[in-house]
Scaffold this active site. Sequence first.
Site, mmCIF file in Angstrom:
data_model
loop_
_atom_site.group_PDB
_atom_site.id
_atom_site.type_symbol
_atom_site.label_atom_id
_atom_site.label_comp_id
_atom_site.label_asym_id
_atom_site.label_seq_id
_atom_site.Cartn_x
_atom_site.Cartn_y
_atom_site.Cartn_z
ATOM 1 C CB CYS C 131 202.955 67.839 95.941
ATOM 2 S SG CYS C 131 201.426 68.751 96.264
ATOM 3 C CD GLU C 282 204.444 56.453 96.289
ATOM 4 O OE1 GLU C 282 203.280 56.729 96.648
ATOM 5 O OE2 GLU C 282 205.445 56.915 96.805
ATOM 6 C CG HIS C 308 200.036 65.894 100.622
ATOM 7 N ND1 HIS C 308 201.284 66.478 100.530
ATOM 8 C CD2 HIS C 308 199.686 65.583 99.345
ATOM 9 C CE1 HIS C 308 201.651 66.520 99.262
ATOM 10 N NE2 HIS C 308 200.700 65.983 98.525
ATOM 11 C CG PHE C 367 198.194 68.848 91.627
ATOM 12 C CD1 PHE C 367 198.087 67.470 91.750
ATOM 13 C CD2 PHE C 367 197.148 69.632 92.085
ATOM 14 C CE1 PHE C 367 196.967 66.888 92.329
ATOM 15 C CE2 PHE C 367 196.020 69.063 92.667
ATOM 16 C CZ PHE C 367 195.932 67.692 92.791
#
Lengths: 409, 86, 383
Positions: C131, C282, C308, C367
């Site tokens: 990602c 984050e 996403h 990931f």
Amino acid sequence: MAAAVTGLGIAAPTGLGIEDCWSAMLDGRSAIRTVSRFEAERYPVRLAGQVPDFVPSEHVPKRLLPQTDRETRLALMAAEWALEDAGVDTGQRDEYDMGVITASTSGGFEFGQGELQKLWSKGPGYVSAYQSFAWFYAVNTGQISIRNGMRGPSGVLVSEQAGGLDAVAQARGQLRRGTGLLVTGGLDASICPWGWVAQMARGDMSRERHPERAYLPFDRAASGYVPGEGGAVLVLEESEAVRERGQHSYGTIAGYGATFDPAPGSGRQPGLRRAIEVALADAGMEPEEVGVVFADGAGLPEADMAEALAISAVFGARTDPVPVTVPKTMTGRLYSGGSALDLAIALLCLDRGVIPPTANVTDPVPGLRLDLVLGEPRPAEPASALVLARGHGGFNSAMVLRASDTAPH
Amino acid sequence: MQRFSNDDLGRILRDCAGEADAPAWDEDVLDTAFTDLGYDSIAILETTSRIQQEFGIRVEDEAVADLDTPRAFLEHVNDVSAAHSE
Amino acid sequence: MFDPSPYRSQIAAECDFDPYREGLTRREVGRMDRVAQFAAVSADQCLADSGLDARTLPRERTGTSVGTAVGCTMSLDHEYAVVSDEGREWTVDPAYGVPHLFDYMVPSSIVREVAWRSGAEGPAAVISTGCTSGLDAVGHGAAAIREGAADVMLAGAADAPISPITVACFDAIKATTPDNDEPESASRPFDLRRSGFVLGEGGAMFVLEELGHARRRGARIYAEVAGFATRSNAYHMTGLRPDGREMAEAVRTALDQARLNTDQIDYINAHGSGTKQNDRHETAAVKRVFGDRAYTTPMSSLKSMVGHSLGAIGSIEIAASVLAIRNDTVPPTANLREADPECDLDYVPLTAREQRTDTVLSVGSGFGGFQSALVLNGKGGEG
């Protein structure tokens, strides 16, 4: 500064580890056999280079077995061996100063087949949570970084057979930008029914039944390629630091060039020659200085001819012809693992002063103007090697390696 | 109704996520945290999904996060199973 | 795109996309997976926008860099059902293998489409770092220009993951939301009631150009890729440690490269996937680097609106960041109605904000443990 290769980890059809693989290749022992990893009887193509005698539980922590495809298990093993070979204790290094950049072609395809089968035959509730990462292209980089505590720059490249060179080139870029150590290379393993059918769809796999006649690049009997599994992992470090710690280096990554072929029918020239020229210019070398070429060796008449033309266009003016070899005739084409293995073998060739042969090729196409190293290894003391790789679709990559001046002979 | 036993849990975990970091899967592991046995959250998710497939016992997502030892896990699974069969 | 009823997460952000309307031929559509179609169409658009074309593009000095996390997974999923007779046969039937199956297996076929239609003959790469692919592909493109390997790079990313196998595996790790009743508000990054991400799809491509090259031809310049760095968490393939240490390290390095300090960043484009662990991770990472400035620097998640799209989203977020600079307006985090107490920064809830925006930091997490940060600087571009 230069990017020195201090460690090699090899998982090839010709052997696990440097010495097994190297001695098989010097002997010209091909590992191409009938597929044994699944019932290949129903398929018109049945030959492959398979990694022999690999027992995953001996090399991979048991906890990782349920969540890893064969390519990842091989990659974890090869990475461990490469670090060991480089004399690196990862626990003693800055974790942000170590990165992982690998190439992959098909990810964990066999793992993916298992989950696709569960999905279609039993339903979505049966798909494993591990499918979310075990099959994808980034899995080897991720697992190697976790296993070895490497928190530096990471990367994953997919350019079919060219990927191994492209990953090492990206690793060299990170080394130049200041990261001290990169684990890099490429590894693929998709000899499962689903992978087999996908590879067959290309239409350029050899249908020849005799292993010694199936993959014959530059030969008049060339009839396609034989696929294989495996690859190599390399440890790259900055050459000054390597010298300071008194570590052996196999050689340095001196130059790299990559191009892409124009669309069919454009009337424009293919890009391999230019990739070689860019790589030589990047290395600051003249064609005369190259001691050996590890060719891509597609095993198809037209592609072989195109490669021969590119090589002779660059090297044809030399008074002494440059030796050209294709040791992958003994392993089959390993996709991203193939070009990484070629790099490893070329580095061993520079380090040990002998060129491994091209196996099984006995009748080169007349007029190719290549000095092919056939049948027997050729003693030589090449100061540099050029490794070529073409990836399906139009990728051309060329990498120049220079012998290490610290290498003991 | 067949009880879901510690042996069942050990077998499924081994299958889904490999051997535990323990000399043996016995009574001693009951109060050891899954993380200390080497099992992460995905291993537990895999296990719950396998239990549903094999035993037809459905463990809700929200409950899983708090079940951090084999004992807590077994008790919960058997509670769900008992409630279901009542 | 398929019947979602057997799945835990049944919603997605799909593109209203007709490849023929976008100019692809039947032959192109026939050989390209949806992901390659996204990449091809995005490449056409960015080239047209740049003013370069097949005649003016310096072919041999133009490279390509396309990110994708899961490649041609829709086609692989579908074709597997065909060759295996819906999972009945393990030794699948070669007679049912379509001619483009190898191109679906190996996503380098995606960049081939971009190279062919643009005429680019320089270095080509598919970057597949899960990602973060969409940030990393642009970072790779910028590095190729800095290193002198190319003058122009067509860089960006695409993904088309809305297929049964992808939905099923995200169900299995419970990363996607089970809130199927109100799709528009199901993606709720930083909200107390967030419950996972909503799968999306799409693509975005950019023309990156060596600054001198762009100026000489009088190109309109949106922004400079001023800094880029990636780090691994070396922790877990899917898990994140709450402290955000490695993402912070990537951000620091990218800011250093850009020669900007945290006071000079006008907007942070968050990864903001809407999973419990990501948004905390984050937030912690940004606090680590920005200190008190974290509380006053607006940071928002596009995924609240577009879902996403795995490898593609990083590039889509760069596109949004570039537009934020262009329009001096930062996009909001939609659906953020009640912030998680552990997420206590300025996430630009609900409505866009007009503000001077010259510099943007975009971050991503994937990931495999990938943590990436990219800095855009719109100052001086046209000056």
